[in-house]
Design an enzyme around this catalytic site. Sequence first.
Site, PDB file in Angstrom:
ATOM      1  CG  ASP A 331      -0.132   0.179   2.535  1.00 52.13           C
ATOM      2  OD1 ASP A 331       1.112   0.210   2.510  1.00 52.13           O
ATOM      3  OD2 ASP A 331      -0.774   0.291   3.596  1.00 52.13           O
ATOM      4  CG  ASP A 333       1.577   3.109   4.627  1.00 57.45           C
ATOM      5  OD1 ASP A 333       0.469   2.628   4.903  1.00 57.45           O
ATOM      6  OD2 ASP A 333       2.552   2.411   4.254  1.00 57.45           O
ATOM      7  CG  ASP A 443      -3.423   2.756   5.618  1.00 58.71           C
ATOM      8  OD1 ASP A 443      -4.521   2.463   5.111  1.00 58.71           O
ATOM      9  OD2 ASP A 443      -2.900   2.133   6.560  1.00 58.71           O
TER      10      ASP A 443
END
Length: 519
Positions: A331, A333, A443
């Site tokens: 992902d 962040d 995120d």
Amino acid sequence: MVPLKRRKLLSTQTGNNGNSGTDVIGVKAPVKFPDVVIFLLERKMGASRRAFLSQLAAKNGFHVQETFSGMVTHVVSEGNSGAEVGSWLDSQTDGSAHRPVHLLDMSWFTQSMKAGRPIDITDTHRLQVDESEVEVFSVPSFACQRRTTLENHNTVLTDALSLLAEMAELSAEEGRGVAFRRACAVLKCLNEPVTAMSQLRGLPCLGEHSLRVIQDILENGASSEAESTKCSERFKALKLLTGVFGVGCKTADRWIREGILSLQQLTDSAHSLNRAQQAGVDHYDDLNQPVTKAEADSISVIVEKALVTVLPGATMTLIGGFRRGKQTGHDVDFLITHPEEGAEVGLMPRVVSWLQSKGFLLYQKTTRNSYLEAKDGPARPASNMDRFERCFSIFKLDKQGPGLQSHTQRATDGEGSHFGDAVDSVCEPENGQIKQWRAVRVDLVVSPISQFPFALLGWTGSKLFERELRRWAGHEKSMSLSSHALYDSTQRTYLRATSEEEIFTHLGLEFIPPSERNA
Ligand code: UTP
Ligand code: MN
């Protein structure tokens, strides 16, 4: 550096490293052989036998020292290899051993007692330092005391141990998982490949099980346990199902027990999926394909644009694996803050609605900030759960790369919401046309500036590095570290910091830059 554990173990018999040791106390004759200063190594010999032999030698006029010091000329041990005693000696001299010291076997001692004088040293008395054993690794026990770059010289070993860690985590056996992760992290920081088990002597965190796995690989080229785990139906199904965004190991386990082993079986089943899981199924392939640094940079541009629009002055930092220098991740962040304390309040909903209005979000779930600093310190056990305002999201990223042509266009064209379009365009390639975008997990975390260094440190990872920082804080410093604050339980006070460096200083640790936190 000396592994902490070993230092503790030895501290009972090595009171000081100075130039004068403590002599053996008890009945003794005057020293007859001033040029010979003996030190008996307790390791494997045991305390009582050591005391007995010390007294015997002292009675015979030998100079025996109770604690090791620079005066010692003859180190006598029993049942230890040359490498073991050598690395022990290094630990006594901070590794600076030039060695005027003789490393001797018990045979020299007993023959000298019999002769009533120190006998000449021959090769049979000398501990053999096997050349293959010379390169004994030595590392501190906490991962946060070590520098772990992305350069890994032991990938075969660490891949196997990571896989076993993953299986333990997927089976909700946290303790086992951590043990494998710790062992794995120790191997990651070695500056050379491991070629023999003897090199591992004295290394921390290598439990019996991990050592067995390593031995299997050194002897047979592969770990049979790791191989059979990798091929097991259960592992494959757990991986596949937890690969669905929003599905944890408990849910996966329940589904497997119901006979669901594939995505097709999941969608065919009557299970109703929650919103996150549905998005996870819809974007399964995209979300299981690693995110590249270039894609992370493209997303940075978008988030930056959102911030400039909704709160000028707000800043964002790429955190997680990419901050540590990784080239791919699962992902992206970001940590967002504003130099004025309080200005960040309410920022996330505005960022999210801007992103939505421009069609950048396929999914999002925002949680509110629930952190409150308790006067009498954080709740125990120190929670590692973050309470920041946080947004778990799935971005719709244009594949055209950094140019992001179509999205930038829309971001500036002043039209209303494209959110509906974005969701509707969740479609498979049609008529051989290739999909122009891809789904990426992002995120977003918002921190007040006063907590920013703690959040930055806490969100840069690696996960094991973070865990070890908190363990170090608790065990070694009686402090409690979270991504919000550092609390000193002895002084009953919060320790403030304006940079990561200051937090390391508070913790009594050498500063480790992000690129060396890849434990
Ligand atoms: P990630 O899970 O994103 O790990 O969490 P990563 O190191 O970036 O790995 P990839 O590259 O995405 O696979 C990043 C850091 O954020 C912290 C974790 O401790 C980790 O160090 N974190 C994550 C939290 O503190 N709380 C969370 O809820 C999630
Ligand atoms: Mn990440």
